[in-house]
Design a protein around this motif. Structure first.
Motif, short mmCIF file in Angstrom:
data_model
loop_
_atom_site.label_atom_id
_atom_site.label_comp_id
_atom_site.label_asym_id
_atom_site.label_seq_id
_atom_site.Cartn_x
_atom_site.Cartn_y
_atom_site.Cartn_z
N GLU A 198 0.80 -1.22 0.00
CA GLU A 198 0.00 0.00 0.00
C GLU A 198 0.84 1.27 0.00
OE1 GLU A 198 -3.62 1.41 2.84
OE2 GLU A 198 -3.44 -0.75 2.52
N PHE A 199 2.00 1.23 0.64
CA PHE A 199 2.79 2.45 0.83
C PHE A 199 4.22 2.34 0.29
CE2 PHE A 199 -0.26 2.04 4.34
CZ PHE A 199 -0.98 3.21 4.19
N HIS A 200 4.55 1.20 -0.34
CA HIS A 200 5.94 0.95 -0.75
C HIS A 200 6.86 1.19 0.44
CE1 HIS A 200 4.90 0.44 -4.96
NE2 HIS A 200 4.11 1.49 -4.84
N ALA A 201 6.43 0.72 1.59
CA ALA A 201 7.11 1.01 2.84
C ALA A 201 8.49 0.36 2.90
CB ALA A 201 6.27 0.53 4.01
N PHE A 202 9.39 1.03 3.60
CA PHE A 202 10.63 0.39 4.02
C PHE A 202 10.35 -0.22 5.39
CE2 PHE A 202 14.47 0.24 6.56
CZ PHE A 202 15.35 -0.42 5.69
N VAL A 203 10.48 -1.54 5.48
CA VAL A 203 10.18 -2.25 6.72
C VAL A 203 11.47 -2.79 7.32
CG1 VAL A 203 8.85 -4.10 7.79
CG2 VAL A 203 7.93 -2.90 5.79
N THR A 204 11.81 -2.32 8.49
CA THR A 204 13.03 -2.77 9.14
C THR A 204 12.89 -4.21 9.61
OG1 THR A 204 14.61 -2.26 10.91
CG2 THR A 204 12.29 -1.97 11.43
N ASP A 205 14.01 -4.93 9.65
CA ASP A 205 13.97 -6.31 10.17
C ASP A 205 14.46 -6.37 11.61
OD1 ASP A 205 16.63 -5.79 9.77
OD2 ASP A 205 16.99 -7.45 8.39
N ALA A 206 14.79 -5.20 12.17
CA ALA A 206 15.17 -5.09 13.59
C ALA A 206 14.83 -3.68 14.04
CB ALA A 206 16.65 -5.37 13.78
N ASP A 207 14.37 -3.53 15.27
CA ASP A 207 13.93 -2.22 15.74
C ASP A 207 15.02 -1.17 15.58
OD1 ASP A 207 11.67 -3.57 16.40
OD2 ASP A 207 11.76 -3.19 18.55
N MET A 208 14.68 -0.06 14.94
CA MET A 208 15.62 1.04 14.74
C MET A 208 15.65 1.93 15.97
SD MET A 208 14.44 2.00 10.82
CE MET A 208 15.55 3.41 10.65
N ASP A 209 16.76 2.64 16.16
CA ASP A 209 16.80 3.62 17.24
C ASP A 209 16.35 4.98 16.70
OD1 ASP A 209 19.00 4.85 15.94
OD2 ASP A 209 20.44 3.73 17.14
N SER A 210 16.19 5.93 17.60
CA SER A 210 15.60 7.23 17.25
C SER A 210 16.43 7.97 16.20
CB SER A 210 15.47 8.08 18.51
OG SER A 210 14.76 7.39 19.51
N GLN A 211 17.74 7.99 16.37
CA GLN A 211 18.59 8.73 15.44
C GLN A 211 18.55 8.12 14.04
OE1 GLN A 211 19.85 11.69 16.30
NE2 GLN A 211 20.32 11.88 14.11
N SER A 212 18.46 6.80 13.98
CA SER A 212 18.37 6.13 12.68
C SER A 212 17.09 6.51 11.95
CB SER A 212 18.44 4.61 12.85
OG SER A 212 19.68 4.23 13.42
N VAL A 213 16.01 6.68 12.71
CA VAL A 213 14.75 7.12 12.13
C VAL A 213 14.89 8.51 11.52
CG1 VAL A 213 12.36 7.79 12.66
CG2 VAL A 213 13.32 5.70 13.64
N VAL A 214 15.50 9.40 12.27
CA VAL A 214 15.70 10.78 11.79
C VAL A 214 16.52 10.78 10.51
CG1 VAL A 214 16.77 13.00 12.31
CG2 VAL A 214 15.46 11.80 14.08
#
Length: 320
Positions: free
Chosen positions: A26-42
């Protein structure tokens, strides 16, 4: 990258396969295979100009992270009911919509709360340990006795979705239900439960007490509140660990003031105070109240529904 194939959503926490599949379609999402940290999200948001982010506890966004997000971000979606891992007010000030999934967890959390009530009252942890150690000794009429649930008074702190769902289940076990909240519920919502405007006034009547309110900075249950419970009461918490002064709880359990406790949440997760593991009269679980296939799928789908609404220019379904 063509617009119709552009990544429109970052899923920064590991999600069930069904949720990931829908997000990618639906969104061509990038789906992580391990929980990302806050800075990686930014950093990801800066590099890809995504308009939507689905975060979790590890990828929680505080003011400094939200301030660094690019203007492309329109919504931060949470697949849980709680949003204590992010600065909601700062996000709103930046014009970013924050959503949660308040309904998705209700039934499973209520089921689990009743599991904690039953397990603490009926000494489930001790009985299970005896069996795993080989049993080998019959118990007499006066040994290893639990506490009957039927006929007991259950006090509920917080009569929202989960608190009301717990009340319905408790009534099915023949429990009398009393509750306290900011205001009294409508009679049809109360369904026979008795309202107390004062938390402290309710406590002496609670043979079992269960918490269903958001976490905060100051503990709700301290030595004073545990002391107001009748001797032999049972305490249950599947809400937030920060609601409890754990030193006071430990004292109440070891002094004999409390018969037992059922705990799913703790102040310092996942590094739980080891003293509780040494107590026979505590039933412990690792923050698993919502841990069913159906609920975890629904949590993810609710977050995606909110993303779809905001990106389509419609109001969010569960705006915080």
């Amino acid at each position: 990258m063509p617009e119709n194939n552009r990544t429109r959503l970052l899923i920064a926490r590991k999600v069930p396969a069904a949720v990931a599949k829908r997000a990618e379609t639906e969104f061509h999402a990038f789906v992580t295979d391990a929980d990302m940290d806050s800075q990686s999200v930014v950093e990801f948001c800066k590099q890809h100009d995504v308009p939507a982010v689905l975060i979790g506890k590890k990828s929680g966004l505080q003011a400094e992270h939200i301030a660094a997000l690019p203007a492309s971000v329109k919504i931060i979606a949470n697949a849980s009911a709680g949003v204590d891992h992010m600065d909601v007010a700062f996000a709103k000030a930046r014009g970013i919509v924050v959503t949660n999934a308040p309904d998705a967890l209700t039934e499973c959390t209520a089921d689990f709360s009743m599991l904690l009530v039953l397990a603490a009252c009926r000494r489930a942890s001790e009985y299970e340990r005896i069996m795993r150690q080989g049993w080998g000794k019959s118990f007499g009429m006066t040994e290893m006795l639990g506490m009957r649930v039927n006929g007991k008074t259950l006090g509920i702190v917080g009569f929202g979705r989960i608190g009301r769902a717990v009340a319905r289940r408790a009534q099915g076990f023949g429990m009398r239900v009393i509750y306290t909240d900011i205001q009294r519920a409508a009679p049809e919502v109360e369904n026979g439960a008795t309202f107390y405007s004062s938390f402290e006034d309710m406590l002496p009547h609670c043979q079992v007490l269960t918490l269903h309110v958001p976490g905060g900075g100051v503990p709700l249950m301290t030595k004073k509140e545990f002391g107001l419970l009748p001797k032999g009461a049972v305490f249950v918490n599947a809400a937030r660990g920060g609601l409890v002064d754990e030193d006071a709880l430990y004292e109440a359990l070891t002094s004999g003031h409390l018969f037992g406790a059922g705990l799913d949440v703790y102040r310092n997760e996942p590094n739980v105070d080891p003293r509780f593991a040494g107590l026979d009269n505590v039933f412990l679980t690792p923050h698993m109240a919502s841990a069913t296939v159906e609920t975890r799928d629904q949590m993810g789908f609710t977050a995606l529904d909110n993303v779809a609404a905001v990106l389509d220019g419609r109001p969010a379904l569960n705006r915080v």
